[in-house]
Write an enzyme that holds these catalytic residues in place. Structure first.
Site, PDB file in Angstrom:
ATOM      1  N   TYR A  78     -10.018   3.969 -12.523  1.00 36.02           N
ATOM      2  CA  TYR A  78      -9.953   4.655 -11.224  1.00 36.02           C
ATOM      3  C   TYR A  78      -9.837   6.170 -11.381  1.00 36.02           C
ATOM      4  CZ  TYR A  78      -8.000  -0.006 -10.096  1.00 36.02           C
ATOM      5  OH  TYR A  78      -7.744  -1.349  -9.989  1.00 36.02           O
ATOM      6  N   ARG A  82       3.225  -1.634  -5.820  1.00 44.86           N
ATOM      7  CA  ARG A  82       3.362  -0.364  -6.539  1.00 44.86           C
ATOM      8  C   ARG A  82       4.711   0.301  -6.295  1.00 44.86           C
ATOM      9  NH1 ARG A  82      -1.065   2.470  -8.021  1.00 44.86           N
ATOM     10  NH2 ARG A  82      -2.279   1.345  -6.462  1.00 44.86           N
ATOM     11  N   CYS A 103     -13.227   1.644 -28.774  1.00 43.35           N
ATOM     12  CA  CYS A 103     -14.459   2.326 -29.196  1.00 43.35           C
ATOM     13  C   CYS A 103     -15.382   2.634 -28.023  1.00 43.35           C
ATOM     14  CB  CYS A 103     -15.167   1.480 -30.240  1.00 43.35           C
ATOM     15  SG  CYS A 103     -14.111   1.292 -31.667  1.00 43.35           S
ATOM     16  N   GLY A 109       0.769  -1.240   0.000  1.00 43.40           N
ATOM     17  CA  GLY A 109       0.000   0.000   0.000  1.00 43.40           C
ATOM     18  C   GLY A 109       0.791   1.275   0.000  1.00 43.40           C
ATOM     19  N   ARG A 121      -5.895   1.968 -15.853  1.00 38.03           N
ATOM     20  CA  ARG A 121      -6.028   2.729 -14.607  1.00 38.03           C
ATOM     21  C   ARG A 121      -6.753   4.075 -14.766  1.00 38.03           C
ATOM     22  NH1 ARG A 121      -2.561   4.327 -11.635  1.00 38.03           N
ATOM     23  NH2 ARG A 121      -3.474   3.614  -9.682  1.00 38.03           N
ATOM     24  N   GLU A 165       4.554  -5.998   1.995  1.00 34.13           N
ATOM     25  CA  GLU A 165       4.189  -6.502   0.665  1.00 34.13           C
ATOM     26  C   GLU A 165       4.011  -5.365  -0.335  1.00 34.13           C
ATOM     27  OE1 GLU A 165       1.505 -10.193   2.502  1.00 34.13           O
ATOM     28  OE2 GLU A 165       0.538  -8.491   1.537  1.00 34.13           O
ATOM     29  N   PRO A 166       5.036  -4.586  -0.574  1.00 35.47           N
ATOM     30  CA  PRO A 166       4.872  -3.500  -1.537  1.00 35.47           C
ATOM     31  C   PRO A 166       4.809  -4.038  -2.960  1.00 35.47           C
ATOM     32  CG  PRO A 166       7.151  -3.613  -0.801  1.00 35.47           C
ATOM     33  CD  PRO A 166       6.403  -4.674  -0.037  1.00 35.47           C
TER      34      PRO A 166
HETATM   35  N1  LLP Z   1      -0.836  -7.147  -0.344  1.00 33.78           N
HETATM   36  C1  LLP Z   1      -2.129  -7.421  -0.581  1.00 33.78           C
HETATM   37  C2  LLP Z   1      -2.814  -8.429   0.225  1.00 33.78           C
HETATM   38  C3  LLP Z   1      -2.813  -6.724  -1.609  1.00 33.78           C
HETATM   39  O1  LLP Z   1      -4.096  -6.991  -1.847  1.00 33.78           O
HETATM   40  C4  LLP Z   1      -2.118  -5.750  -2.366  1.00 33.78           C
HETATM   41  C5  LLP Z   1      -2.793  -5.035  -3.449  1.00 33.78           C
HETATM   42  C6  LLP Z   1      -0.766  -5.511  -2.073  1.00 33.78           C
HETATM   43  C7  LLP Z   1      -0.161  -6.222  -1.051  1.00 33.78           C
HETATM   44  C8  LLP Z   1       0.050  -4.519  -2.850  1.00 33.78           C
HETATM   45  O2  LLP Z   1      -0.400  -3.211  -2.725  1.00 33.78           O
HETATM   46  P1  LLP Z   1       0.497  -2.017  -3.316  1.00 33.78           P
HETATM   47  O3  LLP Z   1       1.774  -1.975  -2.521  1.00 33.78           O
HETATM   48  O4  LLP Z   1       0.768  -2.295  -4.738  1.00 33.78           O
HETATM   49  O5  LLP Z   1      -0.316  -0.809  -3.120  1.00 33.78           O
HETATM   50  N2  LLP Z   1      -5.177  -2.190  -9.434  1.00 33.78           N
HETATM   51  C9  LLP Z   1      -5.071  -1.133  -8.443  1.00 33.78           C
HETATM   52  C10 LLP Z   1      -4.346  -1.581  -7.193  1.00 33.78           C
HETATM   53  C11 LLP Z   1      -4.948  -2.814  -6.561  1.00 33.78           C
HETATM   54  C12 LLP Z   1      -4.188  -3.315  -5.367  1.00 33.78           C
HETATM   55  C13 LLP Z   1      -4.681  -4.656  -4.931  1.00 33.78           C
HETATM   56  N3  LLP Z   1      -3.998  -5.209  -3.814  1.00 33.78           N
HETATM   57  C14 LLP Z   1      -4.400   0.069  -9.074  1.00 33.78           C
HETATM   58  O6  LLP Z   1      -4.083   0.021 -10.269  1.00 33.78           O
HETATM   59  O7  LLP Z   1      -4.196   1.081  -8.426  1.00 33.78           O
END
Ligand code: LLP
Length: 418
Positions: free
Chosen positions: A314, A274, A341, A234, A310, A271-272
């Protein structure tokens, strides 16, 4: 937002001219900068591990490119996987089962069996899943995903930790889940939560850690000594010019401070997704058409929401530049739109651009996270190519899909064949 250099008016990415990448491989093209990927991984690992033993489990849903995974495996990363497909892809890229944790939601017995047969531990999302897993495998350690009652994210669609969320076991039932696991013969070694994706403030992560620390201490009284606290992913990144980066050092200090003061758990897992891949990749797309509709000016490019969903999904902002006229004065505002389209098929709205012309190379920033991994065949457009760039040298790491490949799993019934 990440800044780029240029050479003779051409943007440089990973030491290569973006125009050379597009000419060599074609467009649309996702390009990944390997050094940046590794730097991002090391940045997040080092910020936290100077305070506490930290394991990074890269959330591979952000980008499951085999070359990206192989580079992160070489760095020593672990994996957060959400499907048997992700697990097998990561094994293929060089990760070991013990480097991974499977955090699925609403998973079938067949998938639980496949994942545990491969030796990957499960982070259990519900009491139903716990009972079902007990009939499949009690040998591997497990952890539980708790709903911490803290949500954060760039959109409600990706906020997950709030009360009433579909993810995890509610706080008031979590102690019961650990007790039930013990009765069933499991060894529960950790606790997990994930508040959402793309948060830019430290406070929700602190609140999350407070909740998890409270649960850990409650469990301790019940005889459960956990090995790790997994804070999920996150960590946000800046997508807009002049937007501040999240202060990782500060986040690490605050969160690990709570963990060390309030618990005796020794290992932190993060768990990064992004944070590691987002700004390590750009999407290169060719301007094929320029249109003045009277009310609006459009730059038509060869990537649409089939390639990067995206902005359509979003309303996400992705910065746009003309790679072959980089840093030149902007002449007017344009919408950057693709070949799909639907009027919703836009990559960017109202962007000041320097006199865009047909043949220009349009660069979409911050495309590495949830870019390729969410792309589709909509409008029967094949999935695009990917290249990995390292110190000016580029290699194709994914061929463009062929049209025939889009039919490969279909059959026309005999009676309909012509
Ligand atoms: N751990 C778990 C359990 C998750 O569900 C996620 C993301 C992460 C880690 C990684 O989160 P991050 O560090 O990437 O923020 N498609 C959306 C993002 C969906 C994230 C889903 N879960 C977007 O394009 O913004």
């Amino acid at each position: 937002m990440r800044e780029f250099e240029s050479e003779d008016g051409v943007m440089l990415f990973g030491g290569a001219r973006v125009t050379d990448l597009a000419d060599e491989f074609g467009t649309p093209l996702y390009a990944v900068d390997e050094d940046r990927l590794r730097e991002n991984y090391r940045g997040v690992r080092d910020a936290f591990s100077k305070h506490i033993d930290t394991r990074i489990h890269y959330a591979c849903k952000a980008n499951t490119g085999l070359a990206v995974l192989a580079a992160l495996a070489q760095e020593g990363s672990g994996i957060d996987a959400v499907s048997i497909g992700e697990v097998m892809t990561c094994l293929k890229a060089g990760f070991r089962p013990e480097d991974m944790m499977y955090t699925g939601v609403n998973v079938s017995d067949a998938e639980l069996k496949a994942v545990t047969d491969l030796g990957v531990m499960v982070n259990v999302d519900s009491l139903s899943e716990l009972e079902r897993l007990s009939r499949i495998n009690t040998e591997l350690p497990i952890s539980f995903r708790v709903t911490p009652g803290v949500g954060s994210g760039h959109s409600a669609k990706v906020t997950t930790g709030h009360d009433g969320s579909k993810f995890g076991i509610p706080r008031d039932r979590i102690a019961g889940a650990y007790r039930r696991a013990r009765e069933l013969g499991f060894k529960a070694t950790g606790i997990h939560a994930h508040i959402g994706s793309g948060g830019q403030r430290a406070e929700p992560f602190e609140d999350e850690m407070e909740v998890l620390a409270g649960i850990v201490n409650e469990l301790k009284e019940d005889g459960f000594d956990l090995d790790f606290i997994d804070l999920g992913g996150g960590i946000g990144v800046p997508y807009r010019p002049n937007e501040d980066e999240m202060d990782l050092e500060d986040l690490a200090e605050r969160v690990t401070g709570i963990m060390r003061e309030e618990t005796d758990v020794e290992t932190l897992i993060l768990e990064p997704g992004r944070y590691i891949v987002c700004d390590a990749s750009v999407l290169l797309t060719r301007c094929v058409d320029v249109k003045d509709s009277g009310a609006k000016r459009y730059v038509g490019v060869d990537a649409g929401f089939n390639t990067l969903i995206r902005p359509a999904m979003y309303d996400s902002y992705h910065h746009v530049a003309i790679g072959n006229r980089f840093g030149k004065a902007c002449t007017a505002k344009y919408d950057v739109v693709g070949p799909i389209c639907e009027s919703g098929d836009a990559l960017a709205h109202d962007r000041a651009l320097p006199d865009p012309r047909e043949g220009d190379l349009v660069v979409i920033y911050n495309a590495g996270a949830y870019g390729f991994s969410m792309s589709s065949n909509y409008n029967s457009r094949p999935l695009c190519r990917e290249a990995m760039v390292r110190r000016g040298k580029a290699e194709l790491v994914r061929e463009a899909e062929g049209i025939e490949e889009m039919w490969r799993h279909q059959r026309i019934p005999e009676r309909l064949a012509r």
